[in-house]
Design a protein around this motif. Structure first.
Motif, mmCIF file in Angstrom:
data_model
loop_
_atom_site.group_PDB
_atom_site.id
_atom_site.type_symbol
_atom_site.label_atom_id
_atom_site.label_comp_id
_atom_site.label_asym_id
_atom_site.label_seq_id
_atom_site.Cartn_x
_atom_site.Cartn_y
_atom_site.Cartn_z
ATOM 1 N N THR A 130 37.133 31.358 37.071
ATOM 2 C CA THR A 130 38.531 31.137 37.494
ATOM 3 C C THR A 130 39.343 30.372 36.455
ATOM 4 O OG1 THR A 130 37.887 29.077 38.625
ATOM 5 C CG2 THR A 130 37.846 31.119 39.913
ATOM 6 N N ASP A 131 38.684 29.877 35.414
ATOM 7 C CA ASP A 131 39.392 29.024 34.439
ATOM 8 C C ASP A 131 39.515 29.722 33.082
ATOM 9 O OD1 ASP A 131 40.718 26.844 33.471
ATOM 10 O OD2 ASP A 131 38.920 25.655 33.056
ATOM 11 N N LEU A 132 39.948 30.977 33.118
ATOM 12 C CA LEU A 132 40.138 31.699 31.858
ATOM 13 C C LEU A 132 41.385 31.175 31.141
ATOM 14 C CD1 LEU A 132 39.401 35.405 32.857
ATOM 15 C CD2 LEU A 132 38.026 33.950 31.383
ATOM 16 N N PRO A 133 41.269 30.780 29.881
ATOM 17 C CA PRO A 133 42.467 30.304 29.165
ATOM 18 C C PRO A 133 43.459 31.446 28.920
ATOM 19 C CG PRO A 133 40.607 30.484 27.649
ATOM 20 C CD PRO A 133 40.060 30.722 29.033
ATOM 21 N N ASP A 134 44.729 31.113 28.937
ATOM 22 C CA ASP A 134 45.767 32.135 28.726
ATOM 23 C C ASP A 134 45.713 32.716 27.323
ATOM 24 O OD1 ASP A 134 46.656 31.722 31.293
ATOM 25 O OD2 ASP A 134 48.160 30.215 30.701
#
Length: 530
Positions: A406-410
């Motif tokens: 859920t914490d994929l960097p932009d």
């Protein structure tokens, strides 16, 4: 150019010739006058002349002046007494007459002031340059007469004309040489500019400038010294520079320290469609050396942001994923529908209902897992497509229910991420089917805890020998037969290295391999030279 250089040459030689002629004439006039004065002073000190004037011996003075005039190439030598009366003259009829009658100054300054002088006068023998000196008795200082020595100006003019003839001949030759040099220079210059006229060059320059500004790719050209000579507006925008930045005249290293244009300048090898990092931006760069007469005189580089290509690539990737998913589901559900139809026809309604429920339950569980663990639609769509692809191949793709991403960097390019993960899963499916056939299993687990994104893909394939754990990431190296392999893992390794991550291979007990992909949430984005 011929006319311009010819006119400049004519003007220069004309001015130089005119000045030289004028200076020569003045110098000759002055030289003749000083010569006449010097001869007059010399004759005035001759003892025979002084004695003849004192004795008023015109015969002796006539003979003496004639010899002296011939010796000094003078037109005449006239000797007079203290009153200016002629005692010696080439024309005997003028003996005893006053010298003032053909002297312009009428004052016989030499007798009055006792000094010599030079004058131009027209006398009985014509226009002449005259030098006059007083005859002074040695010891007493008494002025007893005057000597006038004259040189014909016709002689002077003749001498000047001879000198001018030589001078103007040289000037003419210089003018011809200037015109000849202008023709040679113009011919060489025209060859250097490919036979174009100035108006044509101006038109081409305007067209080139308009073309450069209309191109959507950034363009920068450098000369052999690495100095920027050409650039367009898109280049400054793509590099994130101010629109007012003047790139011309600056060294390429000052604008792009991470460039590799100088290497191309040295090697002369072109490069096309290279993915690089420039000023913190990923770009696609082409470099082409400029050659003139076989010598490298510069390099031209064109570049475009990778994001622009990624937009198209991302759309195509999604379309392909959707197509693969629909194709897999169509094929799978076609088989399922045939099976259900057969069960209904034989009256096995309970079995048909159970099969329908099982199918719906499996998909609902997977969709629920993806919605909870992978909110990113691109990554979720990729995993769903690979799940259906595995079922089509008769295999199972099991996703760890404890997975979380859920914490994929932009900043992480989604298309490249799904390409890398898709390659790992496809390789695992191929290896598992090769070893186990239908019924084999591929496992995937994901976690975003900590500072890295971690993806683990386990297969039931033949495994990777330790000696090939590094070679397998090289381009063209593959365990599959045929020549159209060895690309997927190469692309995986390339992306991982650029992003600052890593990928490892482990052999599992009982067979199979585990590929673990580590991607930093804050990528180093180490620049690559273009």
């Amino acid at each position: 150019m011929i006319l311009a250089l010819g006119l400049v040459g004519a003007l220069q030689t004309g001015l130089i010739g005119g000045f030289a002629g004028y200076y020569l004439s003045e110098s000759l006039y002055d030289e003749i006058g000083q010569r006449a004065l010097m001869v007059a002073k010399t004759v005035a000190t001759v003892p025979d002349v002084i004695e003849g004037v004192q004795d008023r011996d015109s015969d002796a003075l006539m003979a003496l002046s004639g010899r002296l005039a011939a010796t000094n190439e003078a037109l005449f030598i006239v000797i007079g007494d203290q009153n200016g009366m002629r005692l010696a003259h080439p024309d005997p009829a003028r003996i005893g007459r006053s010298m003032a009658e053909d002297d312009d100054d009428k004052g016989l300054i030499a007798l009055v002031e006792g000094r010599g002088y030079v004058a131009v006068a027209k006398g009985s023998l014509g226009l002449s340059m005259r030098g006059k000196a007083p005859i002074i008795v040695p010891g007493t200082g008494e002025i007893i007469g005057i000597v006038s020595v004259g040189y014909s100006l016709d002689q002077v003019l003749g001498t000047i004309q001879r000198y001018n003839l030589v001078l103007y001949t040289v000037v003419g030759l210089m003018l011809l040489a200037s015109v000849f040099a202008a023709i040679i220079i113009s011919a060489r210059f025209k060859r250097a500019i490919f036979g174009l006229e100035p108006e044509q060059i101006a038109t081409l320059f305007q067209e080139r400038d308009a073309t450069l500004q209309s191109v959507r790719e950034g363009i920068i050209a450098i000369n052999r010294d690495g100095i920027i000579t050409t650039f367009n507006r898109t280049a400054t925008e793509t590099l994130g520079l101010s629109p007012d930045t003047a790139l011309s005249g600056q060294h390429i290293s000052e604008i792009l320290p991470e460039n590799n244009l100088l290497a191309t300048l040295a090697s002369g090898e072109p490069a096309f469609d290279q993915e690089v990092w420039l000023r913190g931006r990923q770009m696609i760069v082409n470099r082409l050396p400029v050659r003139q007469s076989g010598e490298i005189t510069g390099v031209v580089a064109s570049f475009r942001l990778r994001d622009e290509l990624d937009q198209v690539s991302r759309k195509l990737t999604r379309i392909q994923q959707y197509a693969d998913t629909l194709r897999s589901q169509t094929h799978e559900y076609s088989n399922k529908l045939h099976t259900i139809a057969g069960l209904i026809q034989i009256g096995a309604h309970d079995r048909a209902l159970a099969l329908i429920g099982s199918e719906a339950s499996d998909h609902q569980a997977l969709i629920h897992l993806l919605l909870e663990a992978v909110p990113d639609p691109v990554l979720a769509g990729c995993l769903l497509g690979k799940y259906n692809r595995a079922r089509e191949m008769g295999l199972r793709l099991e996703i760890d229910p404890d997975s979380q991403m859920t914490d994929l960097p932009d900043t992480l390019p989604r298309d490249q991420l799904v390409s890398v993960l898709g390659n790992l899963i496809d390789n695992a499916l191929e290896a598992t089917r090769q070893e186990k056939g239908e019924g084999g299993r591929v496992s995937l687990s994901m976690t975003d805890l900590g500072r890295d994104l971690i993806f683990e893909v386990e297969d039931q394939g033949p495994g990777v020998p330790p000696e090939q754990s590094e070679l397998i990431f090289q381009r063209g190296v593959s365990s599959k037969a045929g020549g159209d392999h060895g690309i997927g893992l190469y692309l995986v390794k390339r992306f991982v290295d650029r992003w600052g991550g890593s990928v490892t291979i482990e052999s599992l007990q009982g067979g199979g391999s585990r590929f673990t992909l580590y991607l930093a949430k804050q990528a180093s984005q180490t620049p690559e030279a273009p």
